[in-house]
Motif scaffolding. Sequence first.
Motif, mmCIF file in Angstrom:
data_model
loop_
_atom_site.group_PDB
_atom_site.id
_atom_site.type_symbol
_atom_site.label_atom_id
_atom_site.label_comp_id
_atom_site.label_asym_id
_atom_site.label_seq_id
_atom_site.Cartn_x
_atom_site.Cartn_y
_atom_site.Cartn_z
ATOM 1 N N GLN A 254 -12.219 32.799 48.981
ATOM 2 C CA GLN A 254 -12.395 31.423 48.540
ATOM 3 C C GLN A 254 -13.360 31.375 47.353
ATOM 4 O O GLN A 254 -14.301 32.169 47.267
ATOM 5 C CB GLN A 254 -12.960 30.563 49.671
ATOM 6 N N ALA A 255 -13.132 30.421 46.451
ATOM 7 C CA ALA A 255 -14.067 30.255 45.341
ATOM 8 C C ALA A 255 -15.440 29.847 45.857
ATOM 9 O O ALA A 255 -16.466 30.371 45.437
ATOM 10 C CB ALA A 255 -13.530 29.220 44.352
ATOM 11 N N ARG A 256 -15.445 28.894 46.807
ATOM 12 C CA ARG A 256 -16.706 28.428 47.372
ATOM 13 C C ARG A 256 -16.665 28.560 48.892
ATOM 14 O O ARG A 256 -16.510 27.571 49.616
ATOM 15 C CB ARG A 256 -16.967 26.971 46.969
ATOM 16 N N PRO A 257 -16.766 29.779 49.397
ATOM 17 C CA PRO A 257 -16.706 29.969 50.847
ATOM 18 C C PRO A 257 -17.819 29.241 51.584
ATOM 19 O O PRO A 257 -17.639 28.824 52.726
ATOM 20 C CB PRO A 257 -16.825 31.488 51.013
ATOM 21 N N ASP A 258 -18.984 29.061 50.937
ATOM 22 C CA ASP A 258 -20.082 28.320 51.571
ATOM 23 C C ASP A 258 -19.672 26.879 51.847
ATOM 24 O O ASP A 258 -19.900 26.340 52.938
ATOM 25 C CB ASP A 258 -21.333 28.370 50.695
ATOM 26 N N ARG A 259 -19.028 26.257 50.865
ATOM 27 C CA ARG A 259 -18.578 24.873 51.029
ATOM 28 C C ARG A 259 -17.436 24.783 52.044
ATOM 29 O O ARG A 259 -17.375 23.837 52.835
ATOM 30 C CB ARG A 259 -18.133 24.316 49.678
ATOM 31 N N VAL A 260 -16.541 25.768 52.025
ATOM 32 C CA VAL A 260 -15.427 25.774 52.969
ATOM 33 C C VAL A 260 -15.947 25.846 54.406
ATOM 34 O O VAL A 260 -15.480 25.110 55.285
ATOM 35 C CB VAL A 260 -14.473 26.950 52.680
ATOM 36 N N LEU A 261 -16.925 26.701 54.660
ATOM 37 C CA LEU A 261 -17.483 26.825 56.013
ATOM 38 C C LEU A 261 -18.188 25.530 56.431
ATOM 39 O O LEU A 261 -18.095 25.120 57.593
ATOM 40 C CB LEU A 261 -18.446 28.006 56.078
ATOM 41 N N GLN A 262 -18.852 24.877 55.503
ATOM 42 C CA GLN A 262 -19.464 23.583 55.811
ATOM 43 C C GLN A 262 -18.396 22.544 56.149
ATOM 44 O O GLN A 262 -18.559 21.743 57.084
ATOM 45 C CB GLN A 262 -20.302 23.109 54.625
ATOM 46 N N ASN A 263 -17.294 22.564 55.389
ATOM 47 C CA ASN A 263 -16.201 21.623 55.654
ATOM 48 C C ASN A 263 -15.579 21.865 57.021
ATOM 49 O O ASN A 263 -15.190 20.921 57.720
ATOM 50 C CB ASN A 263 -15.135 21.726 54.563
ATOM 51 N N ILE A 264 -15.449 23.126 57.398
ATOM 52 C CA ILE A 264 -14.924 23.464 58.718
ATOM 53 C C ILE A 264 -15.861 22.939 59.806
ATOM 54 O O ILE A 264 -15.413 22.365 60.809
ATOM 55 C CB ILE A 264 -14.728 24.987 58.847
ATOM 56 N N TYR A 265 -17.161 23.129 59.599
ATOM 57 C CA TYR A 265 -18.151 22.631 60.568
ATOM 58 C C TYR A 265 -17.994 21.121 60.777
ATOM 59 O O TYR A 265 -17.968 20.632 61.914
ATOM 60 C CB TYR A 265 -19.564 22.944 60.068
ATOM 61 N N HIS A 266 -17.852 20.378 59.684
ATOM 62 C CA HIS A 266 -17.737 18.918 59.797
ATOM 63 C C HIS A 266 -16.398 18.497 60.402
ATOM 64 O O HIS A 266 -16.331 17.477 61.101
ATOM 65 C CB HIS A 266 -17.912 18.270 58.424
ATOM 66 N N ALA A 267 -15.326 19.275 60.134
ATOM 67 C CA ALA A 267 -13.995 18.893 60.615
ATOM 68 C C ALA A 267 -13.817 19.132 62.110
ATOM 69 O O ALA A 267 -12.943 18.536 62.739
ATOM 70 C CB ALA A 267 -12.923 19.642 59.832
ATOM 71 N N LEU A 268 -14.638 20.010 62.681
ATOM 72 C CA LEU A 268 -14.554 20.280 64.120
ATOM 73 C C LEU A 268 -15.118 19.132 64.942
ATOM 74 O O LEU A 268 -16.108 18.494 64.564
ATOM 75 C CB LEU A 268 -15.342 21.549 64.465
ATOM 76 N N LYS A 269 -14.510 18.878 66.084
ATOM 77 C CA LYS A 269 -15.103 17.976 67.060
ATOM 78 C C LYS A 269 -16.396 18.605 67.593
ATOM 79 O O LYS A 269 -16.597 19.820 67.475
ATOM 80 C CB LYS A 269 -14.122 17.728 68.210
ATOM 81 N N PRO A 270 -17.290 17.805 68.179
ATOM 82 C CA PRO A 270 -18.570 18.348 68.664
ATOM 83 C C PRO A 270 -18.423 19.539 69.598
ATOM 84 O O PRO A 270 -19.254 20.454 69.580
ATOM 85 C CB PRO A 270 -19.203 17.149 69.374
ATOM 86 N N ASP A 271 -17.369 19.562 70.419
ATOM 87 C CA ASP A 271 -17.155 20.685 71.327
ATOM 88 C C ASP A 271 -16.061 21.627 70.825
ATOM 89 O O ASP A 271 -15.510 22.427 71.580
ATOM 90 C CB ASP A 271 -16.790 20.181 72.722
ATOM 91 N N GLY A 272 -15.768 21.550 69.527
ATOM 92 C CA GLY A 272 -14.692 22.350 68.953
ATOM 93 C C GLY A 272 -15.066 23.805 68.747
ATOM 94 O O GLY A 272 -16.242 24.190 68.780
ATOM 95 N N VAL A 273 -14.026 24.626 68.529
ATOM 96 C CA VAL A 273 -14.198 26.063 68.331
ATOM 97 C C VAL A 273 -13.531 26.473 67.022
ATOM 98 O O VAL A 273 -12.428 26.031 66.700
ATOM 99 C CB VAL A 273 -13.585 26.874 69.494
ATOM 100 N N TYR A 274 -14.212 27.334 66.301
ATOM 101 C CA TYR A 274 -13.680 27.902 65.067
ATOM 102 C C TYR A 274 -13.431 29.391 65.290
ATOM 103 O O TYR A 274 -14.336 30.135 65.651
ATOM 104 C CB TYR A 274 -14.672 27.675 63.923
ATOM 105 N N LEU A 275 -12.184 29.824 65.069
ATOM 106 C CA LEU A 275 -11.806 31.230 65.182
ATOM 107 C C LEU A 275 -11.585 31.781 63.781
ATOM 108 O O LEU A 275 -10.658 31.367 63.076
ATOM 109 C CB LEU A 275 -10.529 31.377 66.010
ATOM 110 N N MET A 276 -12.465 32.675 63.355
ATOM 111 C CA MET A 276 -12.387 33.268 62.021
ATOM 112 C C MET A 276 -12.049 34.748 62.139
ATOM 113 O O MET A 276 -12.839 35.531 62.656
ATOM 114 C CB MET A 276 -13.716 33.096 61.275
#
Length: 357
Positions: A254-276
Amino acid sequence: MTTQTIDPTKAEAFAERMIDILNSGAVTLLTSIGHRTELFDTMAELPPATSPQIADAAGLNERYVREWLNGMVTARLVEYDPIAKTYCLPAEHAAFLTRAAASDNIAPFTQYIALMGTVEDKVIDCFYKGGGVPYSEYKRFHEVMAEDSGQTVVPALFEHILPLIPGLTEALERGIEVMDLGCGRGRALVKLAEAFPNSRFTGYDFSGEAIAYANSAVQRRNLSNVQFQVKDAATLEEFDRYDLITTFDAIHDQARPDRVLQNIYHALKPDGVYLMQDIHASTDVSGNLEHPVGTLLYMLSCMHCMTVSLAYGGMGLGTMWGQEKALQMLSDAGFTRVEIKQLAHDFQNDYYIIHKN
């Protein structure tokens, strides 16, 4: 001026290694051709056969097939009977070179060498001028990546990857919201949508070509619980929407992986899970000296993953950003609960199980 003494034994050994490297590079290109033309698949179904017989069975030009066969013989991938003038692909080799071998098939990965060779001149320009080579210059990239995913991710989804997160399969059966960011041609998401009709799936990718292919697959299968859209992951603006977000080999380029990871954090529900899922590596090269495909991955980084990020003014993380850098960036994005897992059959990837809270 100091004259450096050369160890003749070490010099000779290095020269021999360089010859091996040249031959290995040649075999890689020939193997890619054998895969793309399905010559390996054809030969696996034939008894020992002559060049005309193999060409006829494969529907290919005999002169080209003969030259390819002879290259395979000298590389010891194909066996040759000089009396009968017949060629044979041993079953032990077919087990790693044919589509019937499924996830054991190594041949598809050889396509990367030829693919990266097409942008060599442009990458060399970047060595002098900086910048990068954009995605648009890689004409078969998404085709090859889709086949790569079909070897590593898709076959392992249900038996190996989903079980990494306790209760995930049951949640998918009940129905949850799922996003795959950097979905490419959407093969993994289509499989999930077919298997879990109660869940809803969204796939985003930067490439219009890849998304068009994914939407075509959705239409062919008449799926109503999955949608694909063209979107730059750095511009994602969704909040508390998804129960599960996945990225498969998608963050490091990604050009801005830092921003992408922040966007993923915000897009998740409070009890959500991110699989990378991302490349298994250390951030410092000293930790990668024994990596079984370390050189290949640094080449892919230099020729693709790093340079496409730099082409868009990005960070240029590169393929081998490694666990240490990944954990730091996940923490900076707001994630504090991260567990790294590996699969016994997959030496190339790490699977990060990341909880929002």
